[in-house]
Scaffold this active site. Sequence first.
Site, PDB file in Angstrom:
ATOM      1  N   ASP A 137      41.191  33.417 118.751  1.00 39.67           N
ATOM      2  CA  ASP A 137      40.708  33.225 120.102  1.00 39.67           C
ATOM      3  C   ASP A 137      41.773  33.789 121.051  1.00 39.67           C
ATOM      4  O   ASP A 137      42.934  33.969 120.668  1.00 39.67           O
ATOM      5  CB  ASP A 137      40.474  31.733 120.352  1.00 39.67           C
ATOM      6  CG  ASP A 137      39.958  31.460 121.745  1.00 39.67           C
ATOM      7  OD1 ASP A 137      39.070  32.203 122.202  1.00 39.67           O
ATOM      8  OD2 ASP A 137      40.453  30.515 122.383  1.00 39.67           O
ATOM      9  N   ASP A 171      42.117  33.452 125.254  1.00 36.24           N
ATOM     10  CA  ASP A 171      42.649  32.634 126.346  1.00 36.24           C
ATOM     11  C   ASP A 171      43.031  31.257 125.811  1.00 36.24           C
ATOM     12  O   ASP A 171      42.197  30.531 125.280  1.00 36.24           O
ATOM     13  CB  ASP A 171      41.596  32.506 127.454  1.00 36.24           C
ATOM     14  CG  ASP A 171      42.206  32.103 128.787  1.00 36.24           C
ATOM     15  OD1 ASP A 171      43.398  31.755 128.820  1.00 36.24           O
ATOM     16  OD2 ASP A 171      41.488  32.132 129.800  1.00 36.24           O
TER      17      ASP A 171
END
Length: 271
Positions: free
Chosen positions: A13, A15
Amino acid sequence: MYETPNRVGLLLDMDGVIYRGKELIEGTASFLETMRRMGVPYLFLTNNSQRTRRDIVKKLSRLGIPSTPDQIFTCAIATARFLAQEKPEATAFVIGENGLASALHVNGISVVDDDPDYVVVGEGRNVNYEMVEAAVRMVAKGAKLVATNMDFSCPTESGIRPGCGAIVAMIEKATGIEAFSVGKPSPVMMRMARKELGLRTAETVMVGDTMYTDILGGVQMGYRTVLVMSGHTRRDEVSRYAYQPDLISERLSEIPLEWLTGTRAEEKLVA
């Protein structure tokens, strides 16, 4: 380059794992450099449908992270590929931004304003009530409702803003039709991402900062999962969930290499 004891690859992932807003999270660059030296493949995985692959490569480059477009996999790409598999050369009315429209075009999906096969909803700041009203009419007439993801809010430097899930909810409530979501934690996107790296299930590690997307998606697919504390989830929230990550780490760079590249963990760990 040296070989790891067991083949492994990472779905990362972005952010909250790689960066927070415009700031690179401490230790990320050196960790990724170590992965490159070890020959561990990784894919940047995001539920943000706004940006194209090249946009994201440029952002990472400005943060000091080298990458190539084929290392980026967004929910917009997953959505476009899914629609192309379901109905080649389909048409779509789109609520979203350039990243979504570009992915649809690349996969042979035409963007139209009337009588579409699909209404496809992503996130973005250009949404207005007229678009939502048009989408409601099209879904009511039979267009299939598809969401790039169901995140109800998105973090920004000034606070949260409505996400794709919030926009979709208006259309769902108005029509009584539930959207099909392709992004994390959907197995559609999680499986596509694994295949991008050419990995088997047991070789895949999902690293994220959000329990109900990253970790849930990984658990459902049988991947090893790592929850990092550098983003969305607080440590005291983790025990509330029926499913648990295999490892909790303060940040990406603190994941123990021996755990990452060794045999499959038998117990849940905290780093």
